[in-house]
Design an enzyme around this catalytic site. Sequence first.
Site, short mmCIF file in Angstrom:
data_model
loop_
_atom_site.label_atom_id
_atom_site.label_comp_id
_atom_site.label_asym_id
_atom_site.label_seq_id
_atom_site.Cartn_x
_atom_site.Cartn_y
_atom_site.Cartn_z
CG HIS A 263 -35.63 42.00 -60.13
ND1 HIS A 263 -36.98 42.15 -59.37
CD2 HIS A 263 -36.55 43.44 -61.56
CE1 HIS A 263 -38.05 42.63 -59.96
NE2 HIS A 263 -37.89 42.73 -61.43
CD GLU A 264 -34.65 45.32 -63.82
OE1 GLU A 264 -34.52 44.15 -64.91
OE2 GLU A 264 -35.91 45.56 -62.98
CG HIS A 267 -36.01 40.08 -65.30
ND1 HIS A 267 -37.27 39.63 -65.85
CD2 HIS A 267 -36.23 41.09 -64.65
CE1 HIS A 267 -37.73 39.77 -65.11
NE2 HIS A 267 -37.40 41.37 -63.68
CD GLU A 293 -41.15 41.09 -62.12
OE1 GLU A 293 -40.68 40.51 -63.27
OE2 GLU A 293 -40.80 41.73 -61.02
#
Lengths: 499, 499
Positions: A263-264, A267, A293
Amino acid sequence: MMLEKLKSRLAQISDLENAAAVLDWDQQTHMPPGGANARAEQRATLATLSHELFTAAETGSLLEQAEREREGAAAESDAAALLRVTRRDYDRAIKLPADLVAEITRTRALAQEVWTRARPANDYASFAPWLEKTIELTRRAAACWGYRDRLYDALLDQYEPGTTTSDVEAMFNELKPGLVSLVRAIVERGTPVDDAVLHREYDVARQREFSERLVRALGYDFTHGRQDTAAHPFCTSFSRDDVRITTRFDLHFISQALLASVHEAGHALYEQGCPPEFERTPLRGGASMGVHESQSRLWENLVGRSQGFWQHFFPALRETFPNPLADTDAERFWRALCKVTPSAIRVEADEVTYNLHILLRFDLENDLLEGRLSAADAPAAWNARMAEYLGLTPPDDTHGILQDIHWSLGIMGYFPTYSIGNLLAAQLWEKANQDMPELPAQIARGEFAPLLGWLREKIHRHGRKYLPGELIQRATGEPLQSRSYLRYLTEKYSELYQL
Amino acid sequence: MMLEKLKSRLAQISDLENAAAVLDWDQQTHMPPGGANARAEQRATLATLSHELFTAAETGSLLEQAEREREGAAAESDAAALLRVTRRDYDRAIKLPADLVAEITRTRALAQEVWTRARPANDYASFAPWLEKTIELTRRAAACWGYRDRLYDALLDQYEPGTTTSDVEAMFNELKPGLVSLVRAIVERGTPVDDAVLHREYDVARQREFSERLVRALGYDFTHGRQDTAAHPFCTSFSRDDVRITTRFDLHFISQALLASVHEAGHALYEQGCPPEFERTPLRGGASMGVHESQSRLWENLVGRSQGFWQHFFPALRETFPNPLADTDAERFWRALCKVTPSAIRVEADEVTYNLHILLRFDLENDLLEGRLSAADAPAAWNARMAEYLGLTPPDDTHGILQDIHWSLGIMGYFPTYSIGNLLAAQLWEKANQDMPELPAQIARGEFAPLLGWLREKIHRHGRKYLPGELIQRATGEPLQSRSYLRYLTEKYSELYQL
């Protein structure tokens, strides 16, 4: 000439903001506990100085002169975009009077302290007056910023420029019936998905190694970044060349670390893909919180929770953790990752139930701000909606209305960006699959460069140049919609849960 | 009233400097390699803004008004000290014209780049013009700052306020004959001290644990600090409540990490002992670089290289490293730590030869700045003095004149502070032993609180309140002198080398 002068001022402001981000990263990853008070002062000073520099009359005058100089120049150029974005940020920044800013800052510090104690103590009563105060200040700020139809428009505009409250309502109106009935069908189906395997014992040092291996494979560049541990995982960047991610490890929960890393990294890939010429300008970064997001969710869910992804990675994972994975195969592991369980806690929610948590918060924020609901009645309203949307009642306010930090920080109007991210992730995924029919096969072979290249081209390289609405239209040929997301969920979970 | 206004301005400046220190710490410990360019911009902006804030006419006017307000007040008070120190810093800071500062900054960046390549390549010729340029700029800066007798006075004043070139000359005139003859006697004695045991294999993770154990025992507080790894160990602080140390580990050199940790902890204990009321004021920190170095050297050498220290710690060290230490005892380990070997490299020097490296640099800096020596002739002068002082000739300029980073950074006049630190460490140690006859026995029992308490009382709690000369007089009852140091060395090494 004036543009250059403006840019060198904006570069200093950007340096101050990046320095503040370093201080924040340090605070969340390495700072000894005793350092908190001094760090708060340092961050306040950096914030004050960058706000002062940005809202100074000199900035306004440089901006005006630069705009006059560029009048009639191509609207498509980076210079024109720089002026547009700076104008938008500037006009917004100067609208709040200094005394309101000071009161908001003071209230935030106090409210957060109260919340920090109230949450574990299940003591909503002590937090309620601070929520009232936060609502009042938010109303005053919204009045300063101005809005056409709904107070909430002024708040959304900070995080999702160009998106209105009625856009978000329309989005949820489309989503809600489909989601509620999908959740109900899954719950009624019983539990054919077993995730016990995720909760066996997984050596933390090896979790760290494997999570680094995963994000490196996706294209995250460790010569321009690093991964650390943090209580609440986040991604931060100090330039496109120093973009850092964090994750957290639980000895008995393997997927938490792996998917938080992915997830990170989503980003981070966005930030690392911002063009070098946007460095130290307001064009660096993401188009909006929702678009940001969308990148993390796309990699986490559409890629990282796909069957092909684990076809590729499971053999290596089992080599790393031979004991806990001895009796499991790629398909069973993937199914475990996709278990759906309605629960009271947003940050633990699966991809089917997640957006219903957001809808609840969006409803409540509007009701509170528009005076239809008092802070005192908010816990009951929270619990009623939990029952309606997810068929459950939180055991207490700790696991209910007190669970999120946002309101204690004075942040209202932010939650919808999470759902926008989810929807956009699916919409981009659908389009990417149309453009590259080989995509699922590539992912099953561990080839992520084509997908990353597509995202770089469609999203990353534009930084903040376009409003999110324009960017989505350019990337997918249509405005943000919820059909792709509902299609994705229905297809995937109908199969998983044999609906 | 005016004092409060001045203090709040100085607090912002202090926050900017502390933020810059966080960025520097990060750069030296965690930053990915790609982050360097952006970090340079961020640090330049923080330095520019804090310099601008400090040298602004507004600061001068607040300072003047605060001084008038306080006229006739007690000179001993913290407020009076704050005004004195601020006045000294301010008068110095406004003396350099902006164009000279800019030229110095530009030259430093370029000179450092040239030096970074020249050193490993043994290419002094490419660095010489940059040394010339640095000397010229240093002369111009010294002329702006002003001095009575010697150009070098203006440089010393930055690091060692109140100390003159002739003070340093007198110090070295006392030291040199004693040191040169002690070194000669040790070399002629042969090598009864064997340090092979230090170069066996020592697991790095255990070195880390043991070094943390050491500094914790000395009184370094990990709830207000942390230890990381850095290529060049340093101590930095962002407030008295967040003081960090670094060390470096070599699998085959146990004492490097342990003594570097103790050295940096010595600096850190000074910073952690600064009174809370000096936070965010110019009174926070050490009285001078030399006084700071006295703290690190005292803990590293007078304590950490003492027999009693290892009587206490050796059993635990052998428990941690049973294999490499199987055939060694506390006394042999301690003797190994005190081996004296004249060598070409300053940072590897033992406590007997170290100050001769400094004397050489002090000689050369004066000769270069006062025009008695050209940059072209400097390597020959370097090598001639190495032969005279230490009886050896460096194999090349890499291990000679190119070894230190200081000149490439435009730092001249700094080296003597290392020797001042050594001398003062011994002078404080002698006084502490007079005041506390139990001190050696306490150390042999691992009780460091009495010594730390004494240093807190005599040195730490005063921050920058007194000039180093005043502080030393107060702490030891006499000015800085070299007798204590020579006594300490002669006694210790006569026994070790059976002279």
